[in-house]
Design a protein around this motif. Structure first.
Motif, PDB file in Angstrom:
ATOM      1  N   SER A 101       0.836  -1.207   0.000  1.00  0.00           N
ATOM      2  CA  SER A 101       0.000   0.000   0.000  1.00  0.00           C
ATOM      3  C   SER A 101       0.867   1.252   0.000  1.00  0.00           C
ATOM      4  O   SER A 101       0.519   2.256  -0.629  1.00  0.00           O
ATOM      5  N   GLY A 102       2.002   1.198   0.685  1.00  0.00           N
ATOM      6  CA  GLY A 102       2.903   2.353   0.711  1.00  0.00           C
ATOM      7  C   GLY A 102       3.470   2.665  -0.662  1.00  0.00           C
ATOM      8  O   GLY A 102       3.464   3.819  -1.103  1.00  0.00           O
ATOM      9  N   VAL A 103       3.955   1.644  -1.355  1.00  0.00           N
ATOM     10  CA  VAL A 103       4.529   1.839  -2.691  1.00  0.00           C
ATOM     11  C   VAL A 103       3.478   2.384  -3.644  1.00  0.00           C
ATOM     12  O   VAL A 103       3.701   3.377  -4.348  1.00  0.00           O
ATOM     13  N   SER A 104       2.312   1.753  -3.685  1.00  0.00           N
ATOM     14  CA  SER A 104       1.282   2.195  -4.635  1.00  0.00           C
ATOM     15  C   SER A 104       0.780   3.602  -4.304  1.00  0.00           C
ATOM     16  O   SER A 104       0.538   4.408  -5.209  1.00  0.00           O
ATOM     17  N   THR A 105       0.644   3.919  -3.026  1.00  0.00           N
ATOM     18  CA  THR A 105       0.210   5.261  -2.629  1.00  0.00           C
ATOM     19  C   THR A 105       1.271   6.289  -2.993  1.00  0.00           C
ATOM     20  O   THR A 105       0.949   7.357  -3.528  1.00  0.00           O
ATOM     21  N   GLY A 106       2.522   5.990  -2.729  1.00  0.00           N
ATOM     22  CA  GLY A 106       3.605   6.915  -3.074  1.00  0.00           C
ATOM     23  C   GLY A 106       3.657   7.183  -4.565  1.00  0.00           C
ATOM     24  O   GLY A 106       3.789   8.340  -5.000  1.00  0.00           O
ATOM     25  N   GLN A 107       3.536   6.143  -5.371  1.00  0.00           N
ATOM     26  CA  GLN A 107       3.545   6.312  -6.829  1.00  0.00           C
ATOM     27  C   GLN A 107       2.375   7.176  -7.292  1.00  0.00           C
ATOM     28  O   GLN A 107       2.539   8.061  -8.132  1.00  0.00           O
ATOM     29  N   ARG A 108       1.202   6.917  -6.730  1.00  0.00           N
ATOM     30  CA  ARG A 108       0.018   7.686  -7.121  1.00  0.00           C
ATOM     31  C   ARG A 108       0.166   9.158  -6.742  1.00  0.00           C
ATOM     32  O   ARG A 108      -0.110  10.054  -7.536  1.00  0.00           O
ATOM     33  N   VAL A 109       0.625   9.424  -5.527  1.00  0.00           N
ATOM     34  CA  VAL A 109       0.783  10.803  -5.060  1.00  0.00           C
ATOM     35  C   VAL A 109       1.847  11.529  -5.883  1.00  0.00           C
ATOM     36  O   VAL A 109       1.659  12.691  -6.263  1.00  0.00           O
ATOM     37  N   ALA A 110       2.950  10.867  -6.187  1.00  0.00           N
ATOM     38  CA  ALA A 110       3.993  11.505  -7.009  1.00  0.00           C
ATOM     39  C   ALA A 110       3.451  11.856  -8.389  1.00  0.00           C
ATOM     40  O   ALA A 110       3.731  12.928  -8.932  1.00  0.00           O
ATOM     41  N   GLU A 111       2.656  10.961  -8.946  1.00  0.00           N
ATOM     42  CA  GLU A 111       2.026  11.209 -10.255  1.00  0.00           C
ATOM     43  C   GLU A 111       1.095  12.417 -10.174  1.00  0.00           C
ATOM     44  O   GLU A 111       1.125  13.299 -11.027  1.00  0.00           O
TER      45      GLU A 111
END
Length: 177
Positions: A101-111
């Motif tokens: 969840s951390g990786v996917s959330t970080g990627q989404r927020v950076a995008e």
């Protein structure tokens, strides 16, 4: 021994020096741009690594990541003229239950955070993507702020390593985007 003379063979060489120079400049600029992008990538890697260190010099209070979600949401996206050229988010820390969840959330927020900036020549966006990252910092723990302040130093070091001439660039921290 055999000697071939171009003139006697009826071969005429015509060059357009301007086009030759333009082609050489374009290749040189492409190589320089690649080195600049690599310097940005490495500086962002340095900053993310700094943000994730469990102990640092000084009096910075470091949070304890229970599940690994906050550490895993900390990373960056790097763009060149709107195209994603590098993304770094890695599951780590805590008991591991929050890595995905951390990786996917970080990627989404950076995008999301880069959407209005990424068309620039080079755009790097470093985030701690979990919704509670700011609340952790508000409690006096460092999540990303110290790394943000160190990023210009990391970038300057990486550019100097590539180009050597520190007079060729100036790096300052700004709130302008």
């Amino acid at each position: 021994m055999q000697v071939v003379k171009l003139k006697e063979m009826g071969v005429k060489v015509v060059t357009n020096i301007d086009k030759l120079i333009a082609g050489a400049k374009a290749k040189a600029l492409e190589a320089i741009e690649g080195k600049i992008i690599e310097a940005f990538r490495l500086a962002l890697m340095d900053a993310v690594g700094y943000a994730k260190q469990s102990s640092r010099e000084g009096s910075i209070k470091r949070y304890k990541d229970q599940t690994g979600a906050l550490s895993s949401s900390t990373g960056f996206n790097l763009y060149r003229s709107g195209e994603l050229v590098h993304s770094y988010f890695q599951g780590e820390g805590g008991d591991g239950s929050g890595h995905g969840s951390g990786v996917s959330t970080g990627q989404r927020v950076a995008e999301e955070e880069s959407s209005d900036l990424r068309e620039r020549w080079i755009c790097g966006v470093m985030v701690a993507g979990m919704h509670y990252a700011a609340a952790v910092e508000a409690k006096g723990y460092d999540v990303l702020t110290a790394a943000e302040f160190k990023l210009p130093e990391f970038l300057e070091g990486r550019l100097k390593a590539v180009f050597g001439n520190s007079e060729a660039f100036s790096i300052t921290r700004t709130n302008e985007y």
